[in-house]
Structure formats: structure tokens, C-alpha cells
Design an enzyme around this catalytic site. Structure first.
Site, PDB file in Angstrom:
ATOM      1  N   HIS A   1      39.616  27.954  35.695  1.00 50.20           N
ATOM      2  CA  HIS A   1      40.586  28.333  34.641  1.00 50.20           C
ATOM      3  C   HIS A   1      39.856  29.879  34.098  1.00 50.20           C
ATOM      4  O   HIS A   1      38.772  30.151  34.863  1.00 50.20           O
ATOM      5  CB  HIS A   1      40.220  27.517  33.430  1.00 50.20           C
ATOM      6  CG  HIS A   1      38.888  27.469  33.063  1.00 50.20           C
ATOM      7  ND1 HIS A   1      37.981  26.496  33.576  1.00 50.20           N
ATOM      8  CD2 HIS A   1      38.183  28.057  32.339  1.00 50.20           C
ATOM      9  CE1 HIS A   1      36.763  26.362  33.043  1.00 50.20           C
ATOM     10  NE2 HIS A   1      36.859  27.223  32.196  1.00 50.20           N
TER      11      HIS A   1
ATOM     12  N   ARG B   1      31.568  30.536  39.435  1.00 55.01           N
ATOM     13  CA  ARG B   1      32.591  31.431  39.326  1.00 55.01           C
ATOM     14  C   ARG B   1      33.509  31.465  40.668  1.00 55.01           C
ATOM     15  O   ARG B   1      33.029  31.232  41.645  1.00 55.01           O
ATOM     16  CB  ARG B   1      31.988  33.171  38.974  1.00 55.01           C
ATOM     17  CG  ARG B   1      31.421  32.795  37.466  1.00 55.01           C
ATOM     18  CD  ARG B   1      30.764  34.345  37.314  1.00 55.01           C
ATOM     19  NE  ARG B   1      30.366  34.344  35.774  1.00 55.01           N
ATOM     20  CZ  ARG B   1      29.243  33.648  35.377  1.00 55.01           C
ATOM     21  NH1 ARG B   1      28.331  33.252  36.083  1.00 55.01           N
ATOM     22  NH2 ARG B   1      28.916  33.643  34.067  1.00 55.01           N
TER      23      ARG B   1
END
Length: 404
Positions: free
Chosen positions: A264, A283
Site C-alpha cells: 500500500h 518497503r
């Protein structure tokens, strides 16, 4: 009940207006203000300012009286920690593309990195603590995000609409396997491309986006998002990864849940965010920070589908959202039409923050506490059940607790 004073985090993607207006400060703020933290996070615990107790941190309060603060059962379950962190978030620019581990993945990853002697503050550290980090965001304004993998067949349609010759081979690979395995294969291919290949493919993709926007056809919103990300993060493989994700627009009051493994990125808007009190982030891109591709691929959930929008429970002015044992969020919205007191419906240690008007909290012992706009309150478990009511007009407040 006591006044709780949070701390403002200044990140480059933040807003110079939203939090400043909420807190009654000068607008625009000198620096972008991204998040108002309310909780007992080890890096920046909130402070209490009781009339007879001086100025203490919430972490100090928990350490001094864990039973009264958390309750006996919750003290044992959460090992004397507050299990959640409440934030008011304001984004004028996109955040990094990321995912969070499950409880099992977090515990194993933390143990592995501890055994390897990786410093907890090291840039390459993935697991600074052994806890998962599910999160929920309830929109205060129109809120834009990328969340979860889009249905693979729909992504094939998007890729074909872009009509980028350099993507033809990738498009047909996904078309031949339009499922989680196909998405995993394509994501892995893109995230591991040599930088030279990324530098060639991303500009070609952006040219396709320009043509798609000019045609005013389907996927115009997605194309505009990719153009924005490509301009902000040139040469970043995360721009390609963003092609595979659902583009979400939340109306004020809608709540988006991010479970473990869901990729997201928050793009723009303001909202109340509630998460497990953890720093574990994997990440995926759109950042200069460390991206551990092998670990990321172990954590990501490639199952396609629509984002998880929570309907909430309850009736009247208070709606409650409890997607995780680590947290529950109550949204108390009063129109000013003469509503009376409503049960907050949360137990254990609670934090309340008001974003519009003023609310009055009342415990069963008769204690009352007013929380005006931009202010917050700490309600320990020993306060017991609490009601909430508006004071002189419309009001909107949020309360956080654990999800037990």
C-alpha cells in the site's frame, strides 16, 4: 481521565495546513507536518499534563501503574505495553510503497536479525521489534491510496490500454496466468530489473500514461497517478509496481484496513490512522530507503482482490471498527441535532482525540472531561465504561483501544 499531548512529526510528504489548523497553530506551518502521534511509542511517547501530577509521559504512567492503566488481563496479554499507536495523518505528497509482516513473520524476522547482530537502528534492519503492524485509516477528507493487488485480468486490461510496446511481453505473461502466481512473477521481474532497464521502461510507461490521459478513457485516474509517481520518483522500480495495485478513493468517514502482507501507499489526504505499536516496515519502492527484495517477497500477499473497507458496527452516532486484536477504533460523529450521550463501547486503556467541535466524556463514577478540537485525552482501564456527548454543536471524535 487526563489531558494527553501528542507530538507532531515533520516529514517531507506532510501538509503545511491540516495539522496546523487542527492544533490552532499558525498557518501555513514552517515545515510540512505529517503526523500527530498519540500513544506510548518508544521514540516519542505522548505526555500527560494532569492538574496535580505534573508533566509525565504516557510510558512513565504505564510503568508506574500497569494494572490500573491497562487492566490485569490486558497487562498480561500486552506485557505492560500499550499495543496500539493512534495518529492524525496529513499527506500532501505520496508516502513510500510498503507492506507489513504477520505476527509469525515479525517474530521470526526479529529473532533472525537479533541473532545476526544487526543494530536495531541500522538502515538495513527490517524488524526492529517482534510485532506485526496491521493498520487502519479512517478518512477525514477525500483520501487517495494504493492498496492491495488489483484483479489480474483488470491489470491486463490496463496494460493493454497503455499500449506500451516495451511492456507487451510482460502483459502477455500476466494474461497467460492472471492469478496470484502471475502477479508474483511480474512483480518480481519488475522489482529486480537492472537500473538501466528501469531507466528505459519507466519513461516508456509514462509516455503511455500521457496518451491514455489525453484519450479520456478508462484508467485515466490510474494513469494520472503513475505520471505523478514517475515525476516524483524518477528511475524507481516502485512506479512499475504501482501499476499492479488498486487505486482507492475514500470519502470522509470510510475506513481502509491494511492487513499483513498488503502492499500500500497513501497518496494524498487527511485521516485518522490506528496501528499496532510496531516499526516493522518492508518497503517496496517510491523511496530512497532500503528495499530488501528477498524479504519483501516473503512477506507480500499476492492474492488479488478489492481493498478491505470496514463497514463498522454499532448504531447511533458511534461506529466501531475492530479488525485486529491490537486495536479498535470508535468514530463518534454528532450533527448537533440534539443527540445525547452515547456509549463509547471500548474497554481497557483508551485514547480520545477530537477533530471537530468539542465532546464531553463521562465515566460511570461521574467524572467528566471535555475534549475540544485538536485536543486528546487518556482514559486508563480503571476509569471503566465511558460515554461521549457533543458540547454546543456538531462534533467529531475518535477513540482508540485494543481489540480484545
Amino acid at each position: 481521565m487526563e489531558v494527553l499531548r501528542g507530538s507532531v512529526r515533520t516529514y517531507a510528504w506532510g501538509s503545511r495546513t491540516h495539522l496546523a489548523e487542527l492544533l490552532g497553530e499558525e498557518v501555513p506551518s514552517p515545515h510540512p507536518q505529517a503526523e500527530l502521534w498519540l500513544g506510548a511509542h518508544r521514540d516519542e511517547p505522548s505526555r500527560l499534563n494532569g492538574t496535580d501530577a505534573g508533566d509525565r509521559t504516557l510510558a512513565d504512567v504505564l510503568a508506574a501503574d500497569p494494572t490500573g492503566s491497562l487492566g490485569p488481563a490486558r497487562r498480561q496479554r500486552w506485557s505492560d505495553r500499550l499495543p496500539y499507536l493512534l495518529k492524525v495523518l496529513a499527506a500532501d505528497e505520496p508516502l513510500s510503497l510498503q507492506a507489513h509482516p504477520s505476527a509469525e513473520q515479525a517474530a521470526a524476522g526479529y529473532a533472525r536479525e537479533e541473532a545476526a547482530g544487526v543494530p536495531r537502528t541500522a538502515a538495513e534492519r527490517n524488524y526492529p521489534d517482534p510485532l506485526p503492524k496491521p493498520e487502519l485509516l479512517c478518512a477525514l477528507t477525500e483520501f487517495h491510496a494504493l492498496a492491495g493487488f488489483r484483479d489480474a485480468a483488470q491489470t491486463v486490461r490496463l496494460l493493454r490500454a497503455l499500449d506500451v510496446r516495451a511492456l507487451d511481453h510482460h502483459t502477455e505473461l500476466l494474461a497467460a496466468q492472471p492469478d496470484a502466481d502471475g502477479l508474483r512473477a511480474l512483480f518480481t521481474t519488475w522489482i529486480t530489473l537492472p537500473q538501466r532497464a528501469v531507466d528505459e521502461l519507466v519513461p516508456a510507461l509514462l509516455d503511455g500514461c500521457v496518451a491514455l490521459v489525453r484519450a479520456h478513457g478508462e484508467f485515466t485516474t490510474e494513469a494520472r497517478t503513475l505520471l505523478d509517481l514517475g515525476e516524483r520518483y524518477p528511475g524507481d522500480a516502485g512506479v512499475l509496481a504501482a501499476l499492479l495495485l488498486n487505486r482507492v478513493v475514500l470519502a470522509p468517514g470510510q475506513c481502509l484496513y491494511q492487513p499483513a502482507g498488503s502492499p500500500h501507499a497513501y497518496l494524498a489526504g487527511a485521516g485518522v490512522e490506528l496501528m499496532a505499536n510496531s516499526d516493522n516496515v518492508l518497503r517496496c519502492g517510491l523511496t530512497p530507503k532500503h528495499v530488501d527484495v528477498p524479504e519483501l517477497l516473503r512477506v507480500l500477499d499476492f492474492a488479488p482482490g478489492t481493498p478491505t473497507l470496514l463497514p463498522g458496527e454499532g448504531h447511533g452516532p458511534v461506529r466501531r471498527y475492530t479488525p485486529s486484536e491490537y486495536f479498535s477504533l470508535a468514530r463518534a460523529a454528532f450533527s448537533g441535532g440534539g443527540e445525547g450521550e452515547a456509549e463509547l463501547g471500548l474497554e481497557g486503556p483508551r485514547i480520545v482525540v477530537t477533530v471537530e467541535g468539542t465532546v464531553r466524556l463521562r465515566s460511570r463514577r461521574g467524572q467528566t472531561h471535555d475534549v475540544p478540537r485538536g485536543s486528546a485525552a487518556w482514559l486508563p482501564a480503571c476509569d471503566g465504561p465511558v460515554t461521549v456527548a457533543p458540547v454546543d454543536g456538531p462534533a467529531l471524535a475518535f477513540a482508540a483501544a485494543d481489540g480484545l
